[in-house]
Design a protein around this motif. Structure first.
Motif, mmCIF file in Angstrom:
data_model
loop_
_atom_site.group_PDB
_atom_site.id
_atom_site.type_symbol
_atom_site.label_atom_id
_atom_site.label_comp_id
_atom_site.label_asym_id
_atom_site.label_seq_id
_atom_site.Cartn_x
_atom_site.Cartn_y
_atom_site.Cartn_z
ATOM 1 N N ALA A 1 51.283 24.331 36.441
ATOM 2 C CA ALA A 1 50.638 24.823 37.657
ATOM 3 C C ALA A 1 49.492 25.760 37.286
ATOM 4 O O ALA A 1 49.537 26.442 36.261
ATOM 5 N N ALA A 2 48.479 25.792 38.166
ATOM 6 C CA ALA A 2 47.348 26.688 37.945
ATOM 7 C C ALA A 2 47.772 28.148 38.152
ATOM 8 O O ALA A 2 48.773 28.440 38.817
ATOM 9 N N LEU A 3 47.015 29.063 37.574
ATOM 10 C CA LEU A 3 47.340 30.486 37.711
ATOM 11 C C LEU A 3 47.238 30.954 39.158
ATOM 12 O O LEU A 3 48.013 31.800 39.612
ATOM 13 N N GLY A 4 46.275 30.408 39.883
ATOM 14 C CA GLY A 4 46.019 30.895 41.233
ATOM 15 C C GLY A 4 44.962 31.986 41.230
ATOM 16 O O GLY A 4 44.755 32.680 40.218
ATOM 17 N N ALA A 5 44.290 32.146 42.347
ATOM 18 C CA ALA A 5 43.133 33.048 42.424
ATOM 19 C C ALA A 5 43.499 34.491 42.066
ATOM 20 O O ALA A 5 42.770 35.167 41.320
ATOM 21 N N ASP A 6 44.625 34.986 42.566
ATOM 22 C CA ASP A 6 44.999 36.380 42.311
ATOM 23 C C ASP A 6 45.293 36.604 40.832
ATOM 24 O O ASP A 6 44.841 37.604 40.247
ATOM 25 N N GLU A 7 46.020 35.697 40.214
ATOM 26 C CA GLU A 7 46.387 35.881 38.813
ATOM 27 C C GLU A 7 45.167 35.679 37.904
ATOM 28 O O GLU A 7 45.049 36.327 36.866
ATOM 29 N N VAL A 8 44.257 34.780 38.313
ATOM 30 C CA VAL A 8 43.010 34.619 37.563
ATOM 31 C C VAL A 8 42.226 35.931 37.566
ATOM 32 O O VAL A 8 41.702 36.368 36.527
ATOM 33 N N ALA A 9 42.150 36.570 38.732
ATOM 34 C CA ALA A 9 41.429 37.843 38.822
ATOM 35 C C ALA A 9 42.083 38.908 37.940
ATOM 36 O O ALA A 9 41.387 39.671 37.236
ATOM 37 N N LEU A 10 43.393 38.947 37.919
ATOM 38 C CA LEU A 10 44.104 39.910 37.071
ATOM 39 C C LEU A 10 43.892 39.602 35.592
ATOM 40 O O LEU A 10 43.754 40.519 34.773
ATOM 41 N N THR A 11 43.855 38.316 35.272
ATOM 42 C CA THR A 11 43.642 37.915 33.874
ATOM 43 C C THR A 11 42.243 38.289 33.416
ATOM 44 O O THR A 11 42.047 38.791 32.296
ATOM 45 N N ARG A 12 41.243 38.083 34.261
ATOM 46 C CA ARG A 12 39.870 38.472 33.940
ATOM 47 C C ARG A 12 39.804 39.983 33.659
ATOM 48 O O ARG A 12 39.176 40.422 32.684
ATOM 49 N N LYS A 13 40.454 40.729 34.526
ATOM 50 C CA LYS A 13 40.446 42.188 34.361
ATOM 51 C C LYS A 13 41.154 42.580 33.071
ATOM 52 O O LYS A 13 40.680 43.460 32.325
ATOM 53 N N ASN A 14 42.270 41.924 32.799
ATOM 54 C CA ASN A 14 43.061 42.235 31.596
ATOM 55 C C ASN A 14 42.273 41.943 30.325
ATOM 56 O O ASN A 14 42.393 42.664 29.322
ATOM 57 N N LEU A 15 41.473 40.877 30.351
ATOM 58 C CA LEU A 15 40.691 40.478 29.174
ATOM 59 C C LEU A 15 39.312 41.132 29.115
ATOM 60 O O LEU A 15 38.580 40.928 28.144
ATOM 61 N N GLY A 16 38.961 41.844 30.148
ATOM 62 C CA GLY A 16 37.643 42.468 30.183
ATOM 63 C C GLY A 16 36.522 41.462 30.339
ATOM 64 O O GLY A 16 35.416 41.670 29.827
ATOM 65 N N TRP A 17 36.804 40.391 31.071
ATOM 66 C CA TRP A 17 35.822 39.300 31.247
ATOM 67 C C TRP A 17 35.152 39.471 32.603
ATOM 68 O O TRP A 17 35.739 39.225 33.649
ATOM 69 N N ASP A 18 33.874 39.889 32.580
ATOM 70 C CA ASP A 18 33.176 40.226 33.818
ATOM 71 C C ASP A 18 32.233 39.133 34.299
ATOM 72 O O ASP A 18 31.480 39.344 35.268
#
Length: 414
Positions: A15-32
């Motif tokens: 299953a895909a991460l989903g929009a909320d988890e993608v946003a959290l993952t971006r923040k966690n990785l420092g990907w802006d």
């Protein structure tokens, strides 16, 4: 990696991460960066177009020098890449008459491979540690191994799936090689994923399978493939052959080699036991998938059909029925897939709708035969596991005899 809530869990497997988890993952990785926005430093590091063009130019220059020095070899290499076969490559494929001694079809296969090997130098392959049972050694070459890369006999080891994957890779490399891999027909279950992917991926591989029925004998039901042909016929875009004699073996290889160059796989199933060379068989008939090898005047009272070693039973039973005044047609069906590719007029010429009395004979499960025998027909088949006994005894006990085929044909006729 990097997903705060799903990393190290099975939750990301299907299953895909989903929009909320993608946003959290971006923040966690420092990907802006925005989606699909590739940073310039990454793009510059990954873009190898200029380097690739340089490599290609270097290769073309090296090949031009090679071609000037070795024009014959260079022309052969260019032929490989073009997908073309050598002129007259099939002219020495053997033909047989009923006067010629019968052989196991695996021995016909061995002879044909060694007729093809000198004239189709791109043919390369071997067996999963059953070379001397499958009879797949190319006499013109040594073994492919470290330091002997020009040799063409590949010893894959006892690993059918690995063999299939290697053959698929050789074909998908698009260098023009025609790979073949061999084992017992029963062991296709160990490499089914590779065979399936060869069809899905348009791989020009040839699968050479021997010991194709209960006729292989004493190894018993663990080694006797009763359901395997039906399961292989179910794979889309895989052409399955079960030739009846020497002529049909030649025809099967002719089509299989041509299909390999057209990026399509074939699987050939051969007998361990001897089979006679039959009247009416031909390479041209094999290319049609199913064809009449014995016929009568006028409309047949019954059509007997079969594949492989059982076609000879149909021919013998037809002779007895004819002697009793019946009109009988015998159809050999080496490849269902090729027959289904024919036009309706040809299919009708082989199996007229007006002839409803039909009998199929194949030493495998009956699954699939109802399409050809129809509601008034019958299948001489084996819908159980086999037994450990000499091959001839197995065939007799499970009903694959002239007397039983004759009896079942008479029952269909009523």
């Amino acid at each position: 990696m990097g997903s705060p809530n799903k990393q190290d869990t099975a939750g990301v497997h299907g299953a895909a991460l989903g929009a909320d988890e993608v946003a959290l993952t971006r923040k966690n990785l420092g990907w802006d960066y925005e989606p699909f926005d590739i940073p310039q430093d990454v793009l510059k590091a990954m873009n190898k177009a200029e380097q690739g063009a340089s490599y290609e130019a270097e290769w073309n220059q090296a090949f031009a020098a090679y071609k000037a020095k070795y024009p014959t070899e260079a022309a052969e290499f260019e032929r490989y890449l073009s997908g073309q076969l050598p002129d007259g490559w099939d002219k020495d494929l053997p033909t047989f008459t009923p006067d010629d001694d019968g052989q196991p079809t695996r021995k016909h296969s061995a002879a044909i491979l060694n007729i093809l090997a000198p004239v189709v130098p791109e043919l390369i392959g071997g067996s999963a540690d059953l070379t001397h049972s499958n009879l797949t050694e190319l006499k013109v070459s040594g073994d492919f191994q470290k330091g002997a890369y020009a040799n063409r006999n590949v010893h894959f080891g006892v690993r059918e799936h690995g063999m299939g994957a290697i053959c698929n890779g050789m074909s998908l490399h698009n260098s023009g090689l025609i790979p073949y891999g061999a084992t017992f027909l029963i062991f296709t279950d160990y490499m089914r994923a590779s065979i399936r992917l060869s069809a899905l991926s348009q791989v020009g591989a040839i699968w050479v399978m021997t010991h194709d029925s209960i006729g292989q004998g004493e190894d018993g039901p663990t080694h006797q493939p009763v359901e395997v042909l039906a399961s292989l016929r179910a794979i889309p875009d895989l052409t399955v052959f079960r030739p009846a004699d020497g002529n049909e073996c030649s025809g099967a290889y002719k089509v299989a080699v041509e299909k390999a160059k057209a990026h399509a796989p074939s699987l050939l199933a051969f007998t361990r036991q001897k089979v006679p060379n039959l009247p009416g068989t031909s390479m041209e008939g094999v290319a049609k998938g199913a064809y009449t090898i014995v016929d009568c005047d006028g409309t047949p009272d019954i059509i007997l059909m079969g594949t492989g070693s059982e076609v000879s039973l149909c021919v013998a039973a037809a002779e007895k029925l004819t002697g009793e005044g019946k009109k009988v047609r015998v159809v050999s069906m080496p490849s269902w897939e090729l027959f289904e590719a024919q036009d309706e007029a040809y299919k009708e010429s082989v199996f007229p709708k007006a002839v409803t009395k039909r009998l199929s004979v194949e030493a495998g499960v009956s699954f699939g035969w109802s399409k050809y025998v129809g509601p008034e027909g019958y299948s001489v088949s084996i819908d159980t596991f086999g037994a450990s006994a000499p091959g001839g005894t197995c065939m007799e006990k499970f009903g694959f005899s002239v007397d039983n085929v004759l009896a079942k044909a008479k029952a269909v006729l009523g």
